[in-house]
Design a protein around this motif. Structure first.
Motif, mmCIF file in Angstrom:
data_model
loop_
_atom_site.group_PDB
_atom_site.id
_atom_site.type_symbol
_atom_site.label_atom_id
_atom_site.label_comp_id
_atom_site.label_asym_id
_atom_site.label_seq_id
_atom_site.Cartn_x
_atom_site.Cartn_y
_atom_site.Cartn_z
ATOM 1 N N ALA A 51 0.868 -1.182 0.000
ATOM 2 C CA ALA A 51 0.000 0.000 0.000
ATOM 3 C C ALA A 51 0.900 1.227 0.000
ATOM 4 C CB ALA A 51 -0.906 -0.021 1.219
ATOM 5 N N PRO A 52 0.538 2.267 -0.603
ATOM 6 C CA PRO A 52 -0.763 2.582 -1.192
ATOM 7 C C PRO A 52 -0.843 2.271 -2.684
ATOM 8 C CG PRO A 52 0.525 4.571 -1.117
ATOM 9 C CD PRO A 52 1.395 3.462 -0.569
ATOM 10 N N ALA A 53 -0.022 1.395 -3.209
ATOM 11 C CA ALA A 53 -0.029 1.093 -4.643
ATOM 12 C C ALA A 53 -1.420 0.686 -5.112
ATOM 13 C CB ALA A 53 0.962 -0.020 -4.941
ATOM 14 N N ASP A 54 -1.814 1.228 -6.244
ATOM 15 C CA ASP A 54 -3.115 0.905 -6.833
ATOM 16 C C ASP A 54 -2.972 -0.081 -7.985
ATOM 17 O OD1 ASP A 54 -4.512 2.611 -5.135
ATOM 18 O OD2 ASP A 54 -4.219 4.337 -6.462
ATOM 19 N N ASP A 55 -1.859 -0.774 -8.041
ATOM 20 C CA ASP A 55 -1.605 -1.686 -9.154
ATOM 21 C C ASP A 55 -2.467 -2.934 -9.071
ATOM 22 O OD1 ASP A 55 1.120 -0.723 -10.550
ATOM 23 O OD2 ASP A 55 1.236 -0.348 -8.390
ATOM 24 N N ASP A 56 -3.074 -3.288 -10.196
ATOM 25 C CA ASP A 56 -3.794 -4.550 -10.352
ATOM 26 C C ASP A 56 -3.012 -5.334 -11.401
ATOM 27 O OD1 ASP A 56 -5.486 -6.684 -10.591
ATOM 28 O OD2 ASP A 56 -7.155 -5.537 -11.401
ATOM 29 N N ILE A 57 -2.195 -6.282 -10.930
ATOM 30 C CA ILE A 57 -1.290 -7.038 -11.794
ATOM 31 C C ILE A 57 -1.637 -8.514 -11.669
ATOM 32 C CG2 ILE A 57 1.109 -7.539 -12.323
ATOM 33 C CD1 ILE A 57 1.782 -5.025 -10.541
ATOM 34 N N THR A 58 -2.038 -9.114 -12.780
ATOM 35 C CA THR A 58 -2.494 -10.491 -12.753
ATOM 36 C C THR A 58 -1.801 -11.304 -13.837
ATOM 37 O OG1 THR A 58 -4.659 -9.636 -12.102
ATOM 38 C CG2 THR A 58 -4.559 -11.941 -12.747
ATOM 39 N N PHE A 59 -1.432 -12.533 -13.490
ATOM 40 C CA PHE A 59 -0.869 -13.493 -14.445
ATOM 41 C C PHE A 59 -1.763 -14.723 -14.477
ATOM 42 C CE2 PHE A 59 2.873 -10.988 -13.681
ATOM 43 C CZ PHE A 59 3.666 -11.134 -14.818
ATOM 44 N N GLY A 60 -1.917 -15.324 -15.644
ATOM 45 C CA GLY A 60 -2.680 -16.557 -15.781
ATOM 46 C C GLY A 60 -2.015 -17.490 -16.785
ATOM 47 N N PHE A 61 -2.045 -18.792 -16.492
ATOM 48 C CA PHE A 61 -1.355 -19.785 -17.314
ATOM 49 C C PHE A 61 -2.251 -20.971 -17.612
ATOM 50 C CE2 PHE A 61 1.654 -17.604 -14.646
ATOM 51 C CZ PHE A 61 2.648 -17.216 -15.546
ATOM 52 N N ASP A 62 -2.140 -21.482 -18.814
ATOM 53 C CA ASP A 62 -2.761 -22.738 -19.212
ATOM 54 C C ASP A 62 -1.824 -23.370 -20.241
ATOM 55 O OD1 ASP A 62 -4.462 -24.830 -19.402
ATOM 56 O OD2 ASP A 62 -6.061 -23.755 -20.435
ATOM 57 N N ALA A 63 -0.717 -23.918 -19.756
ATOM 58 C CA ALA A 63 0.352 -24.454 -20.601
ATOM 59 C C ALA A 63 0.505 -25.946 -20.344
ATOM 60 C CB ALA A 63 1.662 -23.734 -20.295
ATOM 61 N N HIS A 64 0.687 -26.716 -21.424
ATOM 62 C CA HIS A 64 0.727 -28.180 -21.305
ATOM 63 C C HIS A 64 1.745 -28.784 -22.263
ATOM 64 C CE1 HIS A 64 -3.008 -28.038 -18.976
ATOM 65 N NE2 HIS A 64 -3.293 -27.034 -19.776
ATOM 66 N N LEU A 65 2.372 -29.862 -21.821
ATOM 67 C CA LEU A 65 3.235 -30.676 -22.662
ATOM 68 C C LEU A 65 2.650 -32.075 -22.663
ATOM 69 C CD1 LEU A 65 5.841 -30.915 -24.363
ATOM 70 C CD2 LEU A 65 7.030 -31.525 -22.242
ATOM 71 N N ALA A 66 2.220 -32.529 -23.832
ATOM 72 C CA ALA A 66 1.563 -33.837 -23.950
ATOM 73 C C ALA A 66 2.541 -34.968 -23.675
ATOM 74 C CB ALA A 66 0.969 -33.992 -25.346
ATOM 75 N N SER A 67 2.013 -36.070 -23.209
ATOM 76 C CA SER A 67 2.814 -37.245 -22.890
ATOM 77 C C SER A 67 3.673 -37.687 -24.072
ATOM 78 C CB SER A 67 1.895 -38.387 -22.446
ATOM 79 O OG SER A 67 2.653 -39.541 -22.176
ATOM 80 N N GLU A 68 3.092 -37.688 -25.265
ATOM 81 C CA GLU A 68 3.842 -38.138 -26.432
ATOM 82 C C GLU A 68 4.951 -37.167 -26.847
ATOM 83 O OE1 GLU A 68 -0.001 -36.251 -27.988
ATOM 84 O OE2 GLU A 68 0.541 -37.600 -26.370
ATOM 85 N N ASP A 69 4.934 -35.950 -26.293
ATOM 86 C CA ASP A 69 5.976 -34.950 -26.588
ATOM 87 C C ASP A 69 6.974 -34.814 -25.449
ATOM 88 O OD1 ASP A 69 4.906 -34.283 -29.107
ATOM 89 O OD2 ASP A 69 3.425 -32.970 -28.148
#
Length: 182
Positions: A51-69
């Motif tokens: 505080a008092p920072a008004d920053d709204d900082i968001t990260f989101g991930f949906d990363a995958h490595l398939a079994s065959e790879d």
């Protein structure tokens, strides 16, 4: 301040504490029943700012490595995103995953930005490192330091130096099990 310096300053300010508005949908199919994917990084979190920072900082991930790879981390699929807003101004970026490497509860993901409202980021590769600490997660990103325009190679991120806001860290890292020959 000249135009190029202004652009660099805006991009750095926007991304030096960047975040994502929710997880993005991955383009990879679900693994077959009973088959464990080789690696994964999913979840969202907001970065901590005192505080008092008004920053709204968001990260989101949906990363995958398939079994065959399993032997090729650069075959990973999915997306990740971040946004950084302060008092209504800021921006966002979404990147297509081009590498995912995990070890234990640490993941490094890289990708090329394909959707953003910061034109200097379009088609730029970025790298992010996540440490899944069960609600006290940490995160680091490649755009720190003096030269924020440096080219980032696939599979490279920085140390997870940021902390997430209490109660927002739900990152989940599935450890990679590389196929070693015996």
């Amino acid at each position: 301040m000249n135009r190029r310096t202004k652009i660099a300053a805006v991009a750095f300010a926007l991304l030096s504490g960047a975040g994502a508005a929710g997880a993005a949908t991955a383009s990879s199919p679900a693994p077959a029943e009973g088959v464990r994917e080789a690696a994964a990084l999913t979840g969202t979190a907001k970065l901590f700012r005192p505080a008092p920072a008004d920053d709204d900082i968001t990260f989101g991930f949906d990363a995958h490595l398939a079994s065959e790879d399993r032997a090729d981390p650069q075959a990973a699929t999915g997306t990740f995103r971040w946004s950084h807003y302060t008092r209504g101004t800021g921006g966002y970026a979404v990147a297509k995953v081009d590498c995912l490497v995990t070890g234990g509860k640490v993941a490094v993901v890289t990708g090329v930005v394909f959707d953003t409202d910061v034109k200097e980021l379009r088609k730029k590769r970025v790298g992010i490192t996540v440490h899944d600490l069960g609600g006290q997660d940490r995160l680091g990103y490649s755009w720190v330091g003096r030269d924020t325009r440096a080219k980032v190679p696939p599979c490279l991120g920085s140390a997870p130096f940021e902390t997430v806001r209490a109660g927002t860290g739900d990152f989940d890292v599935l450890p990679w099990e590389p196929p070693y020959r015996q």
